[in-house]
Every structure is written in C-alpha cells, then in structure tokens.
Design an enzyme around this catalytic site. Structure first.
Site, PDB file in Angstrom:
ATOM      1  N   SER B 116       0.860  -1.181  -0.070  1.00  0.00           N
ATOM      2  CA  SER B 116       0.055   0.036  -0.011  1.00  0.00           C
ATOM      3  C   SER B 116       0.951   1.221   0.070  1.00  0.00           C
ATOM      4  CB  SER B 116      -0.992   0.112   1.197  1.00  0.00           C
ATOM      5  OG  SER B 116      -1.621   1.025   1.133  1.00  0.00           O
ATOM      6  N   ARG B 310     -10.104   7.098  30.014  1.00  0.00           N
ATOM      7  CA  ARG B 310      -8.811   7.621  29.611  1.00  0.00           C
ATOM      8  C   ARG B 310      -7.842   8.219  30.591  1.00  0.00           C
ATOM      9  NH1 ARG B 310      -9.939  13.699  27.931  1.00  0.00           N
ATOM     10  NH2 ARG B 310     -11.667  14.163  29.377  1.00  0.00           N
ATOM     11  N   GLU B 358      -1.727  11.577  11.984  1.00  0.00           N
ATOM     12  CA  GLU B 358      -1.920  10.013  12.429  1.00  0.00           C
ATOM     13  C   GLU B 358      -1.423   8.753  11.603  1.00  0.00           C
ATOM     14  OE1 GLU B 358      -4.448  12.234  11.981  1.00  0.00           O
ATOM     15  OE2 GLU B 358      -4.976  12.871  13.772  1.00  0.00           O
ATOM     16  N   HIS B 407     -12.268   9.070  23.938  1.00  0.00           N
ATOM     17  CA  HIS B 407     -13.382   9.880  23.320  1.00  0.00           C
ATOM     18  C   HIS B 407     -14.342   8.892  22.574  1.00  0.00           C
ATOM     19  CE1 HIS B 407     -10.815  12.845  24.820  1.00  0.00           C
ATOM     20  NE2 HIS B 407     -11.875  13.792  24.631  1.00  0.00           N
ATOM     21  N   GLN B 419     -16.107  14.374  16.593  1.00  0.00           N
ATOM     22  CA  GLN B 419     -15.051  13.890  17.308  1.00  0.00           C
ATOM     23  C   GLN B 419     -15.462  12.434  18.068  1.00  0.00           C
ATOM     24  OE1 GLN B 419     -12.563  16.581  17.827  1.00  0.00           O
ATOM     25  NE2 GLN B 419     -13.935  17.270  16.149  1.00  0.00           N
TER      26      GLN B 419
END
Lengths: 609, 609
Positions: B116, B310, B358, B407, B419
């Site tokens: 990829s 978290r 990311e 989240h 989000q």
C-alpha cells in the site's frame, strides 16, 4: 479604505464568540478569536460574494471552515450578518440547536461538516473543480485552515491537486496562531516554514504579518483572488486575540471563559453596537447550463460469458453518464484496474484523475457532491481504508456519493494481502445509513450502479478482479435491499448465502452436493446493507441450516450482518470467512486455503446436516 | 571507484528480475528495473552495512521497499547477495513461497510489509527514531520510494516528522521513473518538482540526473549519509530500463514479459555471470544498552470514585513504563486528552509527539515495533480512522502495538459527531487476530493496559471521555477473552451485555428493574475480541433474553460480535446501538436520543420479556 467599520464588526464578533461559548460551557473561543479579522474581512470587507437569503445559489462563493472547532466564530459571523440571532447563539452546542460543536451538513450556511482536521481543503478542491470544470461558474471557494492541521498529509494532497488542476478560484486562509491543542505547533509563528511548503506545491503564497490588521488582510485577499493560481494567505495571528487572560497563552485550547473572566474580557473588548450589521457582497446571479439527460442503452451480456464485475462497473459508467448529467467520475490512478477509465472515452471532461491520493479524492468528491454532483469514486477496495476518516466525515456532510472498491478479497490472487480488500465491508457498513452492494456478475453490477445513481446517500459497490460468468438476464431487477434465490427445491437441507466471488463457489458447491443427493438453496445476497432479512428468515425457517460464505474477514461483513439479522431465530449458522493470514497464490488456492471455496462449502454443509 | 563490478551485478539483478517475473506470470518487472542501479549501489557499493547472516542484528542498517511492488528487484538483490537461490526466485508469487507479490513480515530480509503506497517512509521514521533516541545505535535506515506514491499525503507527514526529529540517519531514495500505473505521474521527470517539495520540509535533497549510472548514484549516497539531516536522493530513472520493449513506455506497469519477449530481453542484457556475488558491507556489532526492568506499583482507586478510563490509561502508562523498557509512547497532539502525557513526567525520552498526523504516527509506531519496541499509540478513537490503511497494513508486518482510542461514542457530548468514535470497534475488530478491549472503569483500564503490554500483537483499547465510577478492586483480574458478571441471581429474566459507558447504564437499568421486581444479569464484556463466548452462552441459556447495548454504530461492534458468537442459539437478542444521526448535546441526552440509556435498556428488557 477606512477599516474602522471592520474593526467595529470584529469587536461585535468577539463579543458573540465569548458570550456564546461561555454560555455553552465548552467550545473553542481562543481558536475563534485568532481568525476573527481574517473572516470579518472576507465576509464584510467585500471579498466574499454570497447571498445569505439564498445559500443554495449556484454562484455563491463558498466558505469552508476546515478548522471546524472555530465554530463560535462561524456562528458569530452569521449573527453579525443578521442571519442568526443572539438567542440562537445562546443555545449553541445544546441538544436542540442547529449550532453544533462543529459544523455539520444541517448547520446554517455551512458548506460541509468539519471537525476532523485537514479535510476542508480537499472539500474546497472539489467545489473549485466544480466551478471551473463542471458548472463553469465564476464563484470562488475560500477555506479557513488552522496551523495545527497543516501537519495532516491530506493537506498536501489537496495542495498538489489544486495546483495540478490550476484552481485559480481556490483561496486558503491559514490562521497561524502558533498554538495547537497541547502546546506549540511544529513551526510556531514561522510563516516562512508554511510559505516554503505551500509554495513548493505550486501555490501563490501571501504572507500577512499581522492577521489582526484589516488593511493587511484585505490587501492579501486582493492579491489572492487575482493570483491566477491557487493562493494561500498565511497570516500571523494570536490565539485568544483581544482577551489578555488567554491571548497567545498555552492551556486555552477548547476552553471557555468562566463568567467572571467573561466580564473582564468584555470590558477589554469595549462597548459593542449590536445594531451593526456586516454586509456581504452579492454574487452574480448565475446558474450552470443544464445538460439535458439523454436516453441510455441497456446492458447486454451473453449468458455464461465471463466478465469481471469491475469491468461491468466501467461499462455501466460509460453507458449511464449520458443519462446522468450530474455524474462525475474520480479515480486514484488505477482507472485501468477499476475500469473507471471507460468513462474517458465518452465524457473525458467528467473524469478527474486524482492520482495516488485517496484522502483528497474522497474530500474532493464530497465537495462536488455538495455542489449537486453525483461523484462515482473508485480505487482498490483495500485503499479506501486510506480515506476512512474522510468517508466517515462525508456522512455528516450528507454526501451523495457512489464509492466503488475493486479487487475485493483474497480472490485477487498473487498480489497478496496489501492489495486485498478484506475490511471494506466492515468499514462501509459501519457508516450510518450507508448502502453496501456486492454484485456477482456483470449484469447485476450494471443494475446496481443504476440503483446507486438513483439512491441519494452513500453507496459502496464492491467489485471483483477476476472474470465471473454472467448469471442474470437483462430483465432481472436488483433493488437495494433485495436478494436472489438462485437455486432452490422443496427439500433444501441448507441455504448457502453468498455474494460476489463466493456466490460462484456456492453454485459449484450446490452442484457437487446435488450430485450427492443433498439439495441446497443458494441465495445471492447482493445487497449486504440493507439486508434482505425476509428472504433470509424464510430460507432459515425452510432449510434449517445457513452457511454464509464471504471473501472478507469474519468481522463486520456479510456473516455478522446475517447473524445479527437472524439473531434469536435458532437456525444453525456457519460462517466461512477469511480467518488465516492471507498471502499470495492462485485465486482458487487462496479460496481453498481460507476455507471459502466450493469444497469448504460442501464440507460445511455436510458436517452440519 | 571502478563501477564495472556494480554494472555486472546490475546485469545479473536484471536477469533475475526478468526471469522470475516471467516465470510467475505476474508482478512488476518494469518498476524493478528502474531502481536496479539505485539498489545495487546501496547494497553492493559499500553503502548499506548489514550482516545477511544475522538479519536481526540490532545495528544492521535497515532497508524498506516502500514501493513494495518492486519485489522482484528486492528478491533479485538477495539472490545476487547469495541469500536466495534461483530456485527460490522461480517460485516467486506461488502459494508456498515466502517470496510473495509484495513483501510481508515473513519475507526474508524484509523490514516490513509494504504494497500500500506511501507507508514505507513513516516506517523508516520509526526505525530512525529508534536508532537515534531509543537504542542509540549508529545504524541508518534507507527507504526506496516510487514517484507515484509521492502523491500520498502520508509522505509529507513522514518528511515533516523526520525533519522535526532531525533524523540524520534516514535516507530516502526516490526512483523517479516518470510513469505510474496508468500513465505519467503528475510531475514526470521533473526532479526539481520533487526537490522543491521535499526540500521545503527541511530535508537535504540530492539530485541524480542518471539513476542508472553507478558513479552518480554512489556519489549521491556519500552525500546523503553525511548530510547531517534527513536526506532524499532524487534520481531520474527509466521504467523498464534495459529492456527496449518496455523501457520508458506506457502500458507496462505490473506486466511481465511473455516468454519470447523474455528471450529478446535477455539477449539485450547480455551474458550474465551467475557465480557473481554482491558483497554487503558489515555493520559494527553493537547492541543497545538494555535498561533493567523495575518493579511497578499496583493501581489504586477508591471504590465508587469517578475516574475516566482515559485518565486511567495515562496513569497506567506512567505506572508501567519502569517495568517495561520496551515501551514507547506516541500521541497525535492530543496527549492532554488521551492522557498519554502522563508518561512525560516519568519518562519524557520515551514519549514522541507526533502532531496531528495520524498516518505517520502509526507508521512510525510500526517501525519502532519492528525494532523490538512496544509502542503505545493514542489519539481520539475517531481519528484512528485516519490511519486505517496503516493499521490494516501493520498486521501484515506482524506489529506488536497497543492502539488506544479515547473519546469513544456519543457520550463525549457537545463536541458532536466529528469527534465521536463510532466505527472504531468495527475497524479494529476487522483486523485479523486483533484484540479489542473496552474497559468500563479505571481499575479495569489499568489491568487491560497490563494485559495489552503482555500480549504480542495488535491490541485496541477503547477509552471513554467522561468519568465513570470505580467498579473493581485491585484483586480483580481481567484476562483477554474474559468478562465479568456484575449482577446475577437465580431468577434473572434477561442478561444485559455492555462495556464502557453503557455498562454504567446497564447497572442503573438493573436497579430500576429490580425495583420493579425484574431481576436481570449484567455482564461487563470488556473483551470485545476475543469474546467470552462461554459466559455469554451460559447467560443466554440461563436467562433467555440478551440485551446488548453499545455506544457505537450497530455494525461491526459488540452487538454483531455477540450475535455471531451466539448464532443459532435461539436466544432472543436485542441490540441497542447508535442508529440515529449523532449530534451535540449533553452525554445523558445523547445516550437517551440514541436509545442506549438506562431507560432504553429498561424498555428493551420490559418489552421483550
């Protein structure tokens, strides 16, 4: 130009930002304050040409808040323009308000949903492509960008794409406020770092040393809209500008002022005149020339001939585009594999080569969709994972897009796992309200492209690399949510549920089993979502054993979809799916290795009877 | 330097490329031929320092084929080095061969799976970060890049990251052969276009006008390894170089020579000496200083106290890192939200800020993993979708990584859908062999981080934004694949299966139902994959109704996992999941709106009894 009125308006915008966000108790006032003058000058300085009474006017300029968290600014601007009330603002971020935490499709005046960073510029590319090459209208597209989000690679895909297509109608406004969420960005206030990078991609770059000085900002807009190429205004600003407790200070991202801090901040800002109204310049009242829809031919494939469904996708695009003036076709440099290239022969002006940059392709498709087009977007099924976030977000923009992923599953053979779509059904099924279609032959592929073009929303079409025999005649209909019973008798001992490549394995298994005196039903489950639950329930109750077989990992695909639909039925279900590490090999070897071949189906039926 | 021996070796490499790919009948010889001299000079010109007898040697230089489709070249190089036989090559791309269509983890001498496009440079960043900051070894990392793949935004994430961390031990080798899959790339042979862009990101750029001239190539390597910053060799090459039928011609991507064409091509190349061996320079035999593992503290939370999972993730990282010298922590500029920042207080040198990029974060984590580290990688659950392709590919590199997404779900409240992680369970479950964990309280979160550190492979940990009460004491164990029965009686009329935020709704529902005389079982299904099927089956058979409730879309998450596990059981199953367009609001409002609140659970139980 006297910029005093703009300064007055900016003061009012700041007032709205601070009061609404403190009222909400959450949100991003500091990120809004940094861009206040940049946006006041755009909207109220005569740059943006937009009729707020008619947001849908085709020739309105477009404004996208890529830094969607600056929504308090966005809403404050439209309040200052007289299009939202202070009461509207006071309900920002509450359950019933259209003024959500980040813009979505239903947000007044929003062009697209944003909030996942680094997506607005690609959406802007789509809108600018539409203006320049499709609608041929003089509207411009402006995108407000944050400096933190310039770390996203998607930005550079959008930059290169805009330069490649010479989008002189696209202007980026980069709000360099130095601070990200948890501290300074990589480049702080180094405007040159951004200019070098953006400029290297072929954009005009225009530095603004003080992004809070309306005169400097207006001059930059003047240069940007006449640059003759895509232009980026790169402005030095201060996060929290105008409120000393937060101005240029860390620790204020996504944080609102406490009520007592608000009082002090408002005193700093000084008195505001709420009767002021920002005036937006009007656009020319132009609309695109509508191309008439022409009649389209019917598909024709000789029964039994082997044609891949990916080839049929290309055939369908070329066949249907004369009847669908809203169609545009985008592909990520693999159009000779997905067969999207077929459309180039008949409508080259509606084909956009997006190169190996899937994120920007999906973002641009969304921009085109928001301007009333129906994008058909293709790449290998595996490589749609590259744009998973953009696909996810496109749903919140109410996208109307056909995504087509080719080279599904291990049946591609020798190229190996990197090229195999094995998670695509899970990815697209998990999008709210999506439609997921998986044809097994060229005829149904053609019909499902037709269905996808009629459907408004997100449709995913999964195609197969190898040739598969034609199963259906031209008279067959393939409604979304349907299925086809291809084999059945009054004494079926099991039902095999399959789609795509595995349907042909199922048909072969049926023959083998028939030779052994075992009758089975075979269902072509071409509509993976929505599923034809009624047909599956009927089969389950009549045959008592369901064998589902899919060229996809065992999670999130056809197998789990059927299991969820039939949960509680008590019918025994066996799912055959890709559960071993995929590898290179001949397609038939790989189907066997993964236990999704005809032999594996026969074994599953036999051992579970 | 006399480059004749290198030319001889290149001829042999070409011979192997052509013969092996024609034999396989598929593959990418033309893309291999363009990079032949670039790689021969690297391996056999004294640049790469690598002990082929000990591929795992910590101080070996690293070579990543980001253009993984040039695998015929990769294999030919190792054959020329005497490490693969011609017989090995002749079985390339066949089912039993380790020489797959694109490199994977088990490919001899491959550092990572590629194929990829646009992922190798990020993996290289991880390996170079490891050398410079973790293992503190002088090895260098080389990455062979294609020009087509420079369209991927991920490349620019990697470039900026390498410059930010001043990775003077990282060298890119860009094979500008002008041609992509279906035609010319955006920039053709314009080396300056690449140099401007790569240079703008802070890299040394070194142009090679003839990438087939060993002298020029060797000189470029000399400059690259001593540049004092990351360096990119940008070489003009010809696709299909040396074979006139395909050299610099369109239509030859991924296409092999027919046998008769092969004969002509081999005649063009001229006689080769198969007894030749390319010699690779040896590395210094160095190993990193092993940090001793220290004892770690036990987690401690007062029962009933509300602490977010978290926050517990951050606490666990800080607590456990002294006991896990292989741990490194990466976060995408949200470490104050994911709480990965906690580790900075105790081991700042093991924390890598990866900014809002990311894809590169995941790629770099993979590079670190391949060098024996255990990366703990965090961002919002929603934003892991940005790196879906990299996560997918990391599996084929045999990654050992803990991904933590915070989240999760609509329970984040006001920030709205952009989000909200609502597809993350589907995405991570669909990865072959992955482990997916979803703690409901801080104590189980701490224990599940421990479990993830012990587990070798891909683990996803889903954490929740809001505070949730502590449910478990320090004595509880949370094995992967387990579950906890939190409420039960001898007369349970239903079982509520939940995890994370919805477990607390389930517990509240149980109380309400108990008040109405209805006893229900409550199961904490913290291990979403693998699932505790035995416990669920037992509950199903004992209570007869299962209500699954999850803060995730209805596809690919806990609900479908349970339905698939219990398929055929005949137990009635009701799945409560996020099925309406998510929006802003208070967490409790949104749980109610989506039908996953305590009241919704009560209603589901009551109406299905």
């Amino acid at each position: 130009m006297n910029t005093d009125p703009l300064r007055e308006l900016a003061r009012l915008v700041r007032y709205y930002i601070l009061t609404s966000s403190t009222r909400a108790g959450s949100g991003h006032p500091s990120s809004s304050l940094s861009a206040t003058e940049l946006m006041c000058c755009l909207l109220f300085g005569g740059v943006l040409r937009y009729d707020p009474e008619r947001p849908g006017l085709p020739n309105n300029d477009r404004l996208i808040f890529s830094k969607g968290h600056a929504s308090p600014l966005f809403y404050a601007l439209w309040a200052t323009a007289g299009r939202l009330t202070e009461d509207d603002l006071s309900r920002m971020r509450t359950f019933d308000s259209p003024l959500q935490g980040h813009p979505v499709a239903s947000t007044p005046f929003a062009e697209a949903a944003t909030g996942s960073l680094g997506q607005g510029l690609s959406i802007g590319v789509g809108m600018a492509l539409n203006a320049k090459y499709v609608d041929k209208l003089p509207y411009r597209t402006f995108v407000l960008l944050g400096d933190s989000e310039m770390a996203e690679g998607s930005q550079y895909e959008a930059l290169q794409s805009a330069a490649h297509y010479n989008l002189d109608n696209l202007v980026g406004v980069l709000d360099v406020n130095r601070l990200g969420q948890r501290g300074q960005t990589m480049y702080g206030h180094d405007l040159q770092a951004y200019a070098a990078r953006v400029g290297a991609f072929g954009w005009e770059t225009i530095l603004v040393q003080d992004g809070h000085d309306p005169a400097q900002v207006l001059e930059a807009y003047g240069r940007a809209v006449s640059a003759g190429r895509p232009a980026m205004i790169i402005a030095r600003t201060l996060k929290g500008k105008g409120v000393s407790v937060m101005e240029d200070k860390e620790g204020w991202h996504g944080k609102t002022l406490a009520p007592d801090q608000l009082d002090a901040a408002l005193a700093e800002i000084g008195p505001v005149d709420k009767s002021l109204r920002g005036v937006i310049a009007p656009p020319e009242d132009l609309a695109p020339t509508k191309e008439a829809s022409a009649a389209v031919a019917q598909p024709s494939y000789p029964p039994g001939k082997a044609v891949s469904t990916r080839k049929a996708y290309g055939n369908a695009l070329a066949r249907l585009i004369p009847g669908h003036p809203e169609m545009v076709v985008l592909d990520a440099e693999v159009s000779n594999s997905t067969y999207a290239e077929s459309v180039k022969a008949v409508r080259p002006e509606r084909f956009f080569e997006m190169y190996v940059a899937e994120q920007n392709m999906v973002g641009a498709a969304l921009g085109l969709s928001r301007r009333g087009k129906k994008p058909c977007v293709s790449t290998f099924a595996a490589f749609f994972t590259r744009a998973c976030d953009q696909i996810r977000m496109s749903r919140y923009s109410d996208a109307d897009i056909l995504y087509c992923g080719s080279h599904a599953g291990v049946s591609i053979g020798e190229d190996g796992p990197s090229q195999m779509g094995l998670e695509d059904l899970a990815m697209f099924r998990a999008i709210l309200g999506s439609v997921v279609l998986y044809p097994s032959d060229a005829m149904s592929a053609e019909r499902l492209v037709e269905a996808a073009l009629e459907h408004r929303g997100i449709t995913y079409l999964r195609t197969t690399r190898g040739d598969t025999p034609i199963l259906y005649g031209p008279e067959e209909r393939f409604p979304i949510g349907g299925s086809k019973v291809l084999r059945q008798s009054g004494k079926d001992a099991a039902t095999i549920v399959a789609a795509g490549i595995t349907l042909h394995e199922a048909l072969a298994a049926e023959e083998i089993l028939a030779g052994r005196g075992v009758a089975v039903r075979v269902i072509d489950c071409y509509s993976v979502k929505p599923l034809d639950t009624a047909a599956l329930e009927q089969a389950a109750s009549q045959t008592g054993l369901l064998v589902i077989v899919e060229d996809h990992h065992a999670q999130g695909g056809l197998g789990e979809a059927v299991c969820a639909a039939l949960a509680g039925s008590g019918t025994k279900v066996v799912t055959l799916a890709v559960r071993r590490m995929p590898r290179s090999g001949k397609p038939a070897q790989l189907l066997e290795y993964e236990g999704i071949s005809r032999e594996a189906i026969v074994a599953a039926v036999t051992s579970n009877l």
